[in-house]
Design a protein around this motif. Structure first.
Motif: not given
Length: 301
Positions: A67-71, A79-89
């Protein structure tokens, strides 16, 4: 072999030995200092993350996984960014282009600046004045504004970014090289090389250039730091890589509006840019101290 050729060979060999020994001493002197070792460690750390990160990325940079901005914790490490993409990746895939373009732009700008500075310093006269006055005109244009102008007219392209930033480096490097060349030209080994008929090109490359390696090394470090800042700023303004690709500047721009929901998509690239900038500055300062270029500042402090 004639006497002139023998003397020329001796001059060239002496210069090569001086260049190898001088640069080696400069590096060892810089790394003996605490700030040099810390700076090198910081630069290597961020460079390793940027260039090796894509090989350890758990997901594709554009893959929707949450989900967008998931912790952190819901199937993601950071967590995830505003579109649900993996922040680490996205973080691991976002630094290589910025650093590669910064190094390329710096290498081009420093290379051209060295050539023009050597010519202006050695030839002097009308040619030297024309070169330096043209570079003064280039110097009057702000780097970021110049880059935005060309990118707006021609379009977003990596080579436009490299060329524009390289052009902004040339006047600074040329001034340093010209000043260093003027200080070396009157020395005995340069005059001896001229007396025995060594070609001007060889005098510039083998006699004058090795004598200004120290300030040139410091200038290269300063230019790299400047390039990273400009390229990151352009990416933040939307003139870097375009979606679905990613870079650190784009990550900051895309997620700044939801900083309180999940700050990691913004804080990670900001921290990486800050760390490599601090590291490069520390390393550059260590080289300057090893070369004796910062003695006045150190004594005044």
């Amino acid at each position: 072999m004639t006497d002139v050729e023998t003397a020329e060979a001796a001059v060239g060999e002496r210069t090569r030995q001086k260049q190898r020994g001088g640069f080696g001493l400069l590096v060892r002197g810089a790394l003996r200092r605490t700030e040099g070792r810390i700076g090198l460690a910081l630069v290597v750390l961020v460079a390793a993350v940027a260039f090796l990160g894509p090989f350890f990325s758990p997901h594709s940079a554009s893959e929707l996984i949450s989900a967008p901005y998931a912790l952190p914790g819901d199937g993601t490490v950071l967590g995830a960014d505003g579109l649900g993409r993996d922040v680490l990746s996205r973080f691991l895939n976002g630094g290589n282009v910025i650093l590669a373009l910064a190094l390329l732009a710096t290498a081009v700008g420093v290379g051209v600046g060295v050539v023009l500075g050597l010519i202006a310093g050695y030839r002097r006269g009308v040619l030297g004045q024309v070169i330096m006055r043209i570079l003064d005109i280039v110097l009057s244009f702000p780097s970021l504004l110049l880059a935005l102008l060309f990118l707006s007219i021609i379009g977003v392209n990596w080579w436009i970014i490299v060329v524009t930033i390289a052009i902004s480096h040339i006047p600074y490097v040329a001034r340093v090289v010209e000043s260093g060349s003027l200080a070396v030209i009157g020395r005995g080994f340069v005059q001896y090389a001229e007396m025995i008929g060594v070609p001007r090109r060889r005098i510039l490359v083998r006699e004058i250039l090795p004598s200004i390696v120290a300030p040139l090394t410091v200038q290269f470090g300063i230019r790299v730091t400047w390039s990273i800042g400009i390229i990151s700023s352009l990416a933040y303004l939307g003139f870097g890589r375009q979606p679905p690709s990613v870079d650190w500047g784009m990550m900051i721009s895309e997620n700044q509006s939801m900083l309180l929901s999940n700050p990691l998509p913004v804080l990670l690239p900001v921290a990486a840019i800050a760390v490599i900038t601090v590291g490069a500055n520390l390393l550059t300062d260590a080289f300057g101290q090893a070369a004796g270029l910062n003695r006045g500042r150190g004594q005044s402090a």
